[in-house]
Scaffold this motif. Sequence first.
Motif, short mmCIF file in Angstrom:
data_model
loop_
_atom_site.label_atom_id
_atom_site.label_comp_id
_atom_site.label_asym_id
_atom_site.label_seq_id
_atom_site.Cartn_x
_atom_site.Cartn_y
_atom_site.Cartn_z
N ILE A 28 0.83 -1.20 0.00
CA ILE A 28 0.00 0.00 0.00
C ILE A 28 0.86 1.25 0.00
CG2 ILE A 28 -0.26 -0.03 2.53
CD1 ILE A 28 -2.94 1.00 0.04
N THR A 29 1.89 1.25 0.79
CA THR A 29 2.76 2.41 0.83
C THR A 29 3.41 2.62 -0.52
OG1 THR A 29 3.22 1.95 3.14
CG2 THR A 29 4.71 3.46 2.02
N GLY A 30 3.91 1.54 -1.07
CA GLY A 30 4.51 1.62 -2.40
C GLY A 30 3.52 2.13 -3.42
N ALA A 31 2.28 1.66 -3.31
CA ALA A 31 1.27 2.08 -4.27
C ALA A 31 1.01 3.57 -4.17
CB ALA A 31 -0.02 1.30 -4.04
N VAL A 32 0.84 4.04 -2.94
CA VAL A 32 0.55 5.46 -2.77
C VAL A 32 1.73 6.31 -3.24
CG1 VAL A 32 0.15 7.29 -1.07
CG2 VAL A 32 -1.09 5.13 -0.90
N LEU A 33 2.92 5.92 -2.82
CA LEU A 33 4.09 6.70 -3.21
C LEU A 33 4.29 6.65 -4.72
CD1 LEU A 33 6.57 5.87 -0.32
CD2 LEU A 33 5.13 7.89 -0.63
N GLY A 57 -6.26 6.30 -10.45
CA GLY A 57 -6.41 6.01 -9.04
C GLY A 57 -7.36 6.99 -8.39
N VAL A 58 -7.24 8.26 -8.73
CA VAL A 58 -8.12 9.28 -8.15
C VAL A 58 -9.57 9.03 -8.57
CG1 VAL A 58 -8.70 11.73 -8.20
CG2 VAL A 58 -6.32 11.02 -7.90
N ALA A 59 -9.79 8.69 -9.83
CA ALA A 59 -11.15 8.43 -10.31
C ALA A 59 -11.74 7.21 -9.62
CB ALA A 59 -11.15 8.25 -11.82
N ARG A 60 -10.93 6.15 -9.49
CA ARG A 60 -11.41 4.97 -8.78
C ARG A 60 -11.67 5.30 -7.31
NH1 ARG A 60 -7.11 2.14 -11.32
NH2 ARG A 60 -6.05 2.22 -9.32
N GLY A 61 -10.78 6.11 -6.73
CA GLY A 61 -10.93 6.48 -5.34
C GLY A 61 -12.18 7.30 -5.11
N GLN A 62 -12.51 8.17 -6.04
CA GLN A 62 -13.72 8.98 -5.92
C GLN A 62 -14.95 8.08 -5.91
OE1 GLN A 62 -14.14 11.99 -8.94
NE2 GLN A 62 -15.61 13.13 -7.71
N ALA A 63 -14.95 7.08 -6.79
CA ALA A 63 -16.07 6.13 -6.85
C ALA A 63 -16.14 5.30 -5.57
CB ALA A 63 -15.94 5.24 -8.08
N ALA A 64 -14.96 4.83 -5.11
CA ALA A 64 -14.94 4.02 -3.90
C ALA A 64 -15.38 4.85 -2.69
CB ALA A 64 -13.53 3.44 -3.67
N TYR A 65 -14.97 6.11 -2.66
CA TYR A 65 -15.37 7.00 -1.57
C TYR A 65 -16.88 7.18 -1.57
CZ TYR A 65 -15.42 10.92 1.67
OH TYR A 65 -15.66 11.71 2.77
N ALA A 66 -17.45 7.38 -2.75
CA ALA A 66 -18.90 7.56 -2.84
C ALA A 66 -19.63 6.35 -2.29
CB ALA A 66 -19.30 7.82 -4.30
N THR A 67 -19.08 5.16 -2.54
CA THR A 67 -19.72 3.92 -2.09
C THR A 67 -19.51 3.69 -0.59
OG1 THR A 67 -19.33 2.96 -4.26
CG2 THR A 67 -19.80 1.42 -2.46
N ASP A 109 -6.65 3.81 -3.56
CA ASP A 109 -7.38 4.72 -4.45
C ASP A 109 -8.04 5.84 -3.66
OD1 ASP A 109 -6.61 3.09 -6.54
OD2 ASP A 109 -8.51 2.01 -6.64
N ILE A 110 -8.66 5.47 -2.51
CA ILE A 110 -9.33 6.49 -1.70
C ILE A 110 -8.32 7.50 -1.17
CG2 ILE A 110 -10.51 6.84 0.53
CD1 ILE A 110 -12.09 4.22 -0.12
N ILE A 111 -7.14 7.01 -0.76
CA ILE A 111 -6.11 7.93 -0.26
C ILE A 111 -5.63 8.83 -1.38
CG2 ILE A 111 -3.76 8.04 0.67
CD1 ILE A 111 -4.51 5.46 2.29
N ALA A 112 -5.43 8.27 -2.57
CA ALA A 112 -5.04 9.10 -3.73
C ALA A 112 -6.09 10.17 -3.98
CB ALA A 112 -4.84 8.22 -4.97
N TYR A 113 -7.35 9.78 -3.88
CA TYR A 113 -8.46 10.73 -4.08
C TYR A 113 -8.43 11.82 -3.01
CZ TYR A 113 -13.26 12.51 -3.84
OH TYR A 113 -14.35 13.33 -3.76
#
Length: 88
Positions: free
Chosen positions: A10-15, A29-39, A80-84
């Motif tokens: 996860i750390t590697g992914a975010v960085l 990632g941001v677009a997926r995170g926005q969708a995941a956040y909405a859910t 994804d949510i963190i990226a968002y």
Amino acid sequence: MPRKLAAASITGAVLAFLAASPALAVEDGVARGQAAYATACASCHANAARIAARSASRSPEELDAFLTTHYAEDEQDRADIIAYMLSL
Ligand code: HEC
């Protein structure tokens, strides 16, 4: 970067999202995170910018650790949510 690899660290992914990936991968990632956040999050935290601002003092690693037990068990969703949230 294969998604499975991102999920493995996860750390590697975010960085990687923040530093190394092409801008398009970050936007994915941001677009997926926005969708995941909405859910997963919006039912309680309707204002994503507000919750992002309140958690701004946390590092991505701390936020990741917190969300592991706070409605985002899936590693890819968390990344994804963190990226968002960092994009807000
Ligand atoms: C069932 C309701 C609920 C859901 C769903 C939920 N939260 Fe929360 N969250 C809370 C409550 C309650 C708190 C603690 C009180 C507060 O800070 O408002 C909190 C606290 C937080 C905090 C800490 C804020 C601070 O002050 O440091 C963050 C960050 C956060 N949530 C993010 C998320 C994210 C991201 C999601 C989706 C993966 C999510 N929450 C889903 C109810 C929820």
